[in-house]
Design a protein around this motif. Structure first.
Motif, PDB file in Angstrom:
ATOM      1  N   ARG A 168      40.732  36.934  47.810  1.00 18.79           N
ATOM      2  CA  ARG A 168      41.275  35.586  48.628  1.00 18.79           C
ATOM      3  C   ARG A 168      42.274  36.229  49.733  1.00 18.79           C
ATOM      4  NH1 ARG A 168      39.319  30.746  46.661  1.00 18.79           N
ATOM      5  NH2 ARG A 168      38.366  31.537  44.400  1.00 18.79           N
ATOM      6  N   LEU A 180      47.917  32.287  36.686  1.00 17.77           N
ATOM      7  CA  LEU A 180      48.127  31.991  37.961  1.00 17.77           C
ATOM      8  C   LEU A 180      49.588  31.733  38.276  1.00 17.77           C
ATOM      9  CD1 LEU A 180      44.843  30.114  39.011  1.00 17.77           C
ATOM     10  CD2 LEU A 180      45.484  32.379  39.562  1.00 17.77           C
ATOM     11  N   ALA A 190      52.318  42.086  44.520  1.00 19.60           N
ATOM     12  CA  ALA A 190      52.565  40.971  43.614  1.00 19.60           C
ATOM     13  C   ALA A 190      51.554  40.705  42.484  1.00 19.60           C
ATOM     14  CB  ALA A 190      53.056  39.758  44.381  1.00 19.60           C
ATOM     15  N   TYR A 205      52.128  30.726  49.450  1.00 21.07           N
ATOM     16  CA  TYR A 205      52.800  31.736  49.950  1.00 21.07           C
ATOM     17  C   TYR A 205      53.861  31.328  50.846  1.00 21.07           C
ATOM     18  CZ  TYR A 205      49.221  34.688  48.160  1.00 21.07           C
ATOM     19  OH  TYR A 205      47.807  35.165  47.412  1.00 21.07           O
ATOM     20  N   GLU A 217      41.059  35.697  53.668  1.00 24.13           N
ATOM     21  CA  GLU A 217      42.041  34.805  54.542  1.00 24.13           C
ATOM     22  C   GLU A 217      42.381  35.267  55.943  1.00 24.13           C
ATOM     23  OE1 GLU A 217      45.660  33.611  52.608  1.00 24.13           O
ATOM     24  OE2 GLU A 217      46.670  33.512  54.790  1.00 24.13           O
ATOM     25  N   LEU A 238      46.654  28.846  45.769  1.00 24.55           N
ATOM     26  CA  LEU A 238      47.649  29.598  45.688  1.00 24.55           C
ATOM     27  C   LEU A 238      47.814  30.209  47.073  1.00 24.55           C
ATOM     28  CD1 LEU A 238      49.128  30.865  43.418  1.00 24.55           C
ATOM     29  CD2 LEU A 238      47.642  32.577  43.156  1.00 24.55           C
ATOM     30  N   PRO A 239      46.786  30.840  47.617  1.00 21.11           N
ATOM     31  CA  PRO A 239      47.242  31.455  49.196  1.00 21.11           C
ATOM     32  C   PRO A 239      48.284  30.497  50.088  1.00 21.11           C
ATOM     33  CG  PRO A 239      45.095  31.700  48.543  1.00 21.11           C
ATOM     34  CD  PRO A 239      45.595  30.553  47.795  1.00 21.11           C
ATOM     35  N   SER A 249      40.554  26.242  38.975  1.00 20.44           N
ATOM     36  CA  SER A 249      39.851  26.548  40.158  1.00 20.44           C
ATOM     37  C   SER A 249      40.910  25.968  41.272  1.00 20.44           C
ATOM     38  CB  SER A 249      38.561  26.145  40.161  1.00 20.44           C
ATOM     39  OG  SER A 249      38.235  24.658  39.712  1.00 20.44           O
ATOM     40  N   ALA A 276      43.787  28.271  41.804  1.00 27.26           N
ATOM     41  CA  ALA A 276      43.335  29.446  42.373  1.00 27.26           C
ATOM     42  C   ALA A 276      43.122  29.245  43.825  1.00 27.26           C
ATOM     43  CB  ALA A 276      42.035  30.075  41.900  1.00 27.26           C
ATOM     44  N   MET A 277      42.486  28.094  44.250  1.00 27.42           N
ATOM     45  CA  MET A 277      42.176  27.825  45.706  1.00 27.42           C
ATOM     46  C   MET A 277      43.506  27.634  46.355  1.00 27.42           C
ATOM     47  SD  MET A 277      38.396  25.957  45.727  1.00 27.42           S
ATOM     48  CE  MET A 277      38.661  25.252  44.230  1.00 27.42           C
ATOM     49  N   ARG A 337      51.739  41.173  49.149  1.00 30.01           N
ATOM     50  CA  ARG A 337      51.029  39.943  48.332  1.00 30.01           C
ATOM     51  C   ARG A 337      49.971  40.699  47.293  1.00 30.01           C
ATOM     52  NH1 ARG A 337      49.064  35.711  52.897  1.00 30.01           N
ATOM     53  NH2 ARG A 337      47.297  35.444  51.235  1.00 30.01           N
ATOM     54  N   ALA A 367      37.832  32.614  38.964  1.00 28.25           N
ATOM     55  CA  ALA A 367      38.939  32.092  39.877  1.00 28.25           C
ATOM     56  C   ALA A 367      40.297  32.424  39.333  1.00 28.25           C
ATOM     57  CB  ALA A 367      39.028  30.690  40.208  1.00 28.25           C
ATOM     58  N   THR A 425      55.220  36.024  40.812  1.00 32.58           N
ATOM     59  CA  THR A 425      55.480  37.578  41.244  1.00 32.58           C
ATOM     60  C   THR A 425      55.233  37.369  42.829  1.00 32.58           C
ATOM     61  OG1 THR A 425      53.268  37.845  40.477  1.00 32.58           O
ATOM     62  CG2 THR A 425      54.833  38.843  39.233  1.00 32.58           C
ATOM     63  N   ILE A 426      54.376  36.565  43.442  1.00 27.88           N
ATOM     64  CA  ILE A 426      54.270  36.643  44.942  1.00 27.88           C
ATOM     65  C   ILE A 426      55.616  36.654  45.481  1.00 27.88           C
ATOM     66  CG2 ILE A 426      53.471  35.061  46.674  1.00 27.88           C
ATOM     67  CD1 ILE A 426      50.684  35.589  45.049  1.00 27.88           C
TER      68      ILE A 426
END
Lengths: 322, 501
Positions: free
Chosen positions: A48, B331, A286, B53, A52, B49-50, B43, B46-47, A283, A39, B337-338
């Motif tokens: 991911r 992460l 990035a 945004y 999504e 993170l989306p 973890s 990581a989960m 994304r 992960a 960076t995102i």
């Protein structure tokens, strides 16, 4: 029409019908994307982002499952053996096209067990040198390496990684001797370059970008066949007098080889559409990845050409693992 | 004055209602995943993170950072209550924290670890704000040779960890080093002792080893002794540390904070080493070293402060260099960076509200953890008064789920069993597993760096003596070794050992 022929026709058309019916009804249960890395790794982030967006398109939840270990071969093998018809692999070079030349026995066979769906992203690998090294391009680097054989060091992100093999390929093309210092991942390799332990490193652009901005290192080449979107000013190795040089890190979706063609095409179309979305591209960028997209055949051809190319490099570098 | 202005800007950002909320969500989630073994901050982040945004970059980073240091704190709760180290940094907390719990001082142990962590977090926040640049410089000077010297120092210090016989401690360290050898060697890429089992190619997972040796072995031990229906706690005792305990713990907190802040800056093993180092230091300077391993409050206060300080100062290389020292930080770099923020030295000048806001939020978050956790202590303690026949299956289940969740691999769950039996055997033989774990953690790092340093020096071993930092660390290690071996000190050790029996 003979009854035999009619029978055959019925059989073929019903086969066809059931297949297209299957593609229509597929997926009938949640879809799993197996990621063979931990992960938070770049492959995981790519999966991911795609997962999504895939959920509403397929009408079923898309779950990302990390199955890391043994250089990605554990997760890859899990997909090769999956029989539920709803398991995808977010694969990358390592376990698919490099591992066959590294490991004497692999539990799966890329050609027999997998069917390619789509090339999702490519990641630029860049050759960075310390800014105090008086070298600005491959030619000058080669001259320096020839003047000081065995005195320069390069960091890679791991033994048998693409960063290692890209440098070995360059050494093979230029007939130079630069000592390999393997690290465990990109950040430690970048740290070593920053601290001055090594003279250069081949690593993912995202690992090295902060050091470039800080003026600690300069980028002299991209290992990919074409220039990177994120660093368009850096020329490729091929451009600098080594046509055909291409060591591209990629991530792509594969499915077990028994997957119906319709399902593959449906997935290819959906993921291709996702990769065209501007927010997805941003994304991915990035995360250090550049969205690619392909037909299943193009992706298959890419893997086939790599399978043919790596054994020579691996053999010369002595990176064989056993 | 600049510093004050910067901190003012930081607090202005961190104290906005919006960011306070995300900070709270972060530390709450962090505590929860810290309490659940296996499900670590990595973890979780990581989960999540989306989902970040959609947030502003400051809020996203504040929340993710909260998860990270919240988990450090949560990990110590299970370590103290049920001897279950969820994170490598909480192994040391098991040693004396769990013993305190057995003596009915669980409340004091939890409170002191919350207070110590808060203090350490506050100091580390100031250190990040004021000394990020010189500490980065220190981290940059740490090459392979310096790591080797540091690991040698750590291993010599590991001898002090055990309170039994010197020989047994050495044996356990060596066994730990050997267990660490299993898996793929970074330098040659060769798999060692993997017996063609692909799952063993990456070596034993730390959490598996720690669960087996600590949590599972402890359960076997308890079941052997306890009558059916008996609880872990014979008496609950006061929930709060006494005045004497606080006075005793405070210097340990100070020392742990200093040690953790320094070691945390080093990429790789820094934060993990800090808790071990602090424990060794506390035992060395204590006037009652014989109390360690039996519920010494300094043995909880020091390492807990150290690991929290280390967790926070590990942000330094990420913020100043853009080089993440551990996967969690990697992460965080991704999260930056995102939002089109390039981590590196320019963050401080280009995005001051992000940089200082994040730092200020750490202080705020630590305060929240304190407020959140002190009232919860009573609840946690009550959990211990459950009959053991109900408690232990729950602990086992948590462990198994956690271990499976790490890599979604049943093999890891199976591996707990041999380590549990080994842990029980060690208990019967009077050997302690803590030095083994330290050897297990340090061994692979020592080997990797030793071989890398020699490869870089083209085989010249004097490299360890010609580099100043490495030389100083090796001299300290030699001094420590001498102190252990000196007859006078050895007599004292043996005396201590006799007292133990």
């Amino acid at each position: 029409m003979s009854s035999r022929l009619r029978g055959l026709l019925v059989c073929v058309s019903s086969c066809f019908l059931s297949l297209s019916a299957m593609a229509q009804s597929w997926p009938s249960q949640p879809v799993k994307i197996v990621v063979p890395t931990p992960a938070g790794s770049s492959v995981d982030i790519v999966a991911r982002v795609i997962g999504e967006k895939l959920t509403p398109m397929l009408g079923q939840p898309v779950i990302v499952e990390n199955r890391p270990g043994a250089g990605g071969t554990i997760g890859t093998d899990a997909v090769a053996k999956a029989r539920d018809g709803h398991t995808l692999l977010m694969g990358y070079n390592g376990p698919l096209t490099v591992a066959p030349s590294l490991y004497p026995k692999l539990p799966y066979d890329l050609a027999k067990d997998f069917a390619p769906v789509i090339l999702v992203v490519t990641q630029p690998n860049v050759l960075a040198v310390r800014s105090d090294l008086k070298v600005n391009n491959i030619k000058e680097l080669v001259a320096l390496a020839k003047a000081k054989p065995g005195q320069l060091d390069y960091a890679s992100v791991g033994n048998g990684s693409l960063s290692h093999l890209a440098m070995e390929m360059l050494k093979m093309y230029t007939n130079t001797y630069i000592v390999h210092i393997p690290f465990n991942g990109g950040p430690p390799a970048a740290q070593a370059l920053n601290g001055g332990e090594v003279h250069m490193a081949f690593a993912a652009l995202s690992n090295l970008q902060p050091l470039v901005k800080a003026g600690k290192v300069k980028l002299i080449a991209v290992s990919n066949g074409r220039r990177s979107v994120a660093a368009p000013m850096v020329p490729t190795v091929a451009e600098q007098g080594f046509p055909g040089f291409d060591a591209t890190t990629w991530n792509g979706v594969l499915v077990p080889s028994n997957t119906p063609r319709e399902v593959i095409l449906k997935l290819n179309k959906a993921i291709g559409q996702i990769l065209a979305l501007p927010d997805v591209q941003a994304r991915l960028l990035a995360a250090g990845a550049e969205s690619a997209g392909s037909t299943p055949e193009q992706f298959g051809a890419l893997m086939k050409s790599e399978l043919a190319a790596w054994p020579a490099v691996v053999k010369r570098s002595g990176a064989k693992l056993d | 004055m600049d510093l004050l202005n910067h901190l003012a800007l930081g607090f202005q950002t961190a104290l906005s209602l919006h960011n306070l909320l995300y900070c709270f969500i972060g530390v709450l989630l962090g505590t929860a995943v810290g309490v659940l073994p296996g499900l670590g901050p990595l973890s979780t982040i990581a989960m999540l993170l989306p989902m970040t945004y959609a947030l502003s970059p400051v809020s996203a980073l504040i929340m993710l950072a909260g998860i990270y240091y919240g988990a450090q704190y949560g990990g110590s709760i299970t370590a103290i209550l049920v001897n279950m180290p969820g994170e490598s940094s909480s192994v040391v907390t098991c040693l004396d924290g769990y013993q305190m719990a057995r003596r009915g001082r669980a409340g004091a142990a939890l409170a002191i670890s919350a207070l110590g962590s808060f203090f350490a977090g506050s100091v580390a926040t100031v250190i990040i704000a004021g000394f990020a640049a010189p500490l980065t410089d220190l981290a940059t000077r740490f090459g392979s040779a310096e790591y080797v010297a540091l690991m040698v120092l750590g291993l010599v210090g590991a001898v002090v960890l055990a309170h039994g016989s010197l020989l047994k401690a050495l044996a356990m360290i060596v066994l730990g080093l050997l267990l660490g050898v299993v898996g793929t060697d970074v330098n040659s890429g060769t798999a060692r002792f993997s017996f063609d089992v692909p799952e063993l190619m990456d070596g034993f997972n730390f959490v598996v080893v720690a669960m087996g040796l600590f949590a599972f072995a402890e359960i076997i031990r308890n079941l052997e002794q306890a009558e059916a229906g008996q609880t872990v706690l014979q008496k609950v005792g006061s929930l709060w540390p006494t005045r004497a305990e606080l006075r005793e713990a405070f210097p340990a907190v100070l020392r742990g904070t200093c040690l953790g802040s320094l070691l945390g800056v080093l990429p790789g093993g820094g934060a993990v080493m800090s808790s071990f180092a602090s424990y060794s230091l506390e035992k060395k300077v204590s006037r009652h070293p014989e109390a360690f391993g039996k519920g010494a409050i300094c043995g909880v206060a020091g390492p807990e402060s150290a690991n929290n300080a280390g967790a926070q100062t590990s942000f330094i290389p990420m913020l100043t260099l853009g080089i993440p020292p551990n996967p969690v930080m990697a992460l965080m770099v991704g999260a930056m960076t995102i939002h089109s923020i390039q981590p590196g030295p320019q963050v401080m000048s280009a995005n001051p509200e992000l940089f200082w806001g994040l730092i200020a939020s750490m202080w705020v978050g630590n305060g929240m953890l304190l407020v959140l956790n002190l009232p919860l202590i009573g609840v946690w303690i009550r959990m211990l008064s459950l009959p053991y026949r109900l408690l232990y299956p729950a602990i086992l289940l948590c462990c198994v789920i956690g271990v499976y969740g790490m890599q979604n691999n049943v093999f890891d769950v199976m591996l707990i069993l041999p380590f549990a039996l080994l842990g029980y055997l060690f208990h019967r033989l009077g050997c302690e597993p803590a030095p083994l774990l330290l050897g297990f953690i340090l061994g692979p790092m020592l080997e990797e760096n030793l071989r890398r340093a020699l490869r870089l020096s083209r085989g010249d071993p004097t490299v360890f003596l010609t580099r100043p930092i490495s030389l100083v660390l090796l001299l300290i290690a030699a001094g420590l070794l001498l102190a252990v071996l000196l007859p006078k000190v050895r007599d004292r050790r043996e005396q201590v050992f006799v007292e133990d029996d």
